[in-house]
Enzyme design. Structure first.
Site, mmCIF file in Angstrom:
data_model
loop_
_atom_site.group_PDB
_atom_site.id
_atom_site.type_symbol
_atom_site.label_atom_id
_atom_site.label_comp_id
_atom_site.label_asym_id
_atom_site.label_seq_id
_atom_site.Cartn_x
_atom_site.Cartn_y
_atom_site.Cartn_z
ATOM 1 N N GLU A 119 0.872 -1.047 0.177
ATOM 2 C CA GLU A 119 0.030 0.030 0.098
ATOM 3 C C GLU A 119 0.766 1.343 0.037
ATOM 4 O OE1 GLU A 119 -4.154 -0.317 0.902
ATOM 5 O OE2 GLU A 119 -3.285 -0.996 3.137
ATOM 6 N N GLU A 139 -5.155 -8.612 2.733
ATOM 7 C CA GLU A 139 -6.084 -8.359 3.906
ATOM 8 C C GLU A 139 -7.519 -9.204 4.035
ATOM 9 O OE1 GLU A 139 -3.360 -4.868 4.204
ATOM 10 O OE2 GLU A 139 -4.148 -6.267 2.574
#
Length: 266
Positions: A119, A139
């Site tokens: 990210e 995730e």
């Protein structure tokens, strides 16, 4: 010159700042102290006129494995706790989610670059990886949501179906595939990412700093615009800001005189 903390290293070498995530025992996962110091590093990059570019990397052959939930649960140092209390947005600034420096960041990736590591990677401009580096935004495999910006940024960078593939499966990819889909720009032999990143950072640093910042600003601000709106906005960024500067005069003059330009940022 280097400033050291247990979790983050910041080194200044001329116009280049190198920020090293330094928790190799935890695959350089983010800790609260690391995030506070990262936020400070990005502010320094933005505000120090002597700095022109940064390199983001990880210590000992690993980039970053995301947030360290154990470290988060264990708490922070008194200084970091006070800083975090004063600015609840600290972690998003550190992860380059809510603000980004006006100067470019080059990523040098080795080993794992997963979850929050991938990210923060999306907030860098130029990306280099060793050939054995691995990337994932996993995730969903843990029933979690990637809050670092991936559901917004990733599809703008590598396209909808490529981003959906990574985000919805959580699967891990190697550097060659990451380059093929546009997540990174350079693949080098294992262990050579930092050297290549420094080579690219030096090229950026040698350019006119005002021009670099204006180009970066225009790229960011026009990314979500239509082509017509983007072209109109580009003129407002490029023409009045750059072409009357001393650097804009120095570049052509140096070319005519067959010498390297000496840019001052004025």
């Amino acid at each position: 010159m280097a400033d050291a903390s247990p979790d983050l290293l910041v080194e200044i070498d001329g116009p280049v700042m190198t920020v090293t995530m330094n928790r190799p025992e935890a695959r350089n996962a983010f800790s609260p102290d690391m995030l506070v110091r990262a936020a400070d590093a990005w502010t320094r990059l933005d505000e120090d006129p002597a700095l022109r570019v940064a390199i983001l990397t990880g210590a000992e052959g690993c980039f970053c494995s995301g947030m360290d939930l154990k470290a988060l649960a264990a708490g922070t140092s008194d200084d970091a706790a006070a800083r975090w209390s004063a600015d609840p947005d600290m972690h998003w600034k550190a992860l380059l989610r809510h603000s980004r420096p006006s100067k470019p960041i080059v990523a040098a990736v080795e080993g794992y670059c997963v979850a929050g590591g991938t990210e923060i990677l999306q907030a860098t401009e130029i990306r280099v990886a060793g050939e054995t580096a691995e990337f994932a935004i996993a995730e969903v495999q843990r029933g979690l949501f990637p809050l670092g910006g991936s559901t917004v940024r990733l599809q703008r960078q590598i396209g909808f179906t490529n981003s959906a593939d990574l985000l919805l499966t959580g699967r891990r990819i190697r550097a060659a595939e990451a380059k093929a889909i546009g997540l990174i720009g350079h693949v080098v032999p294992k262990g050579e990412a930092m050297a290549k990143a420094r080579e690219l950072a030096d090229l950026v640093a040698a350019n006119g700093p005002l021009a670099v910042r204006a180009v970066l600003r225009s790229m960011r601000e026009t990314a979500a615009m239509s082509e017509a709106d983007g072209l109109a906005h580009e003129l407002t960024v490029g023409e009045p800001i750059i072409f009357e500067t001393q650097d804009a005069k120095e570049g052509p003059r140096a070319f005519a005189e067959k010498r390297p330009p000496v840019f001052t940022g004025e």
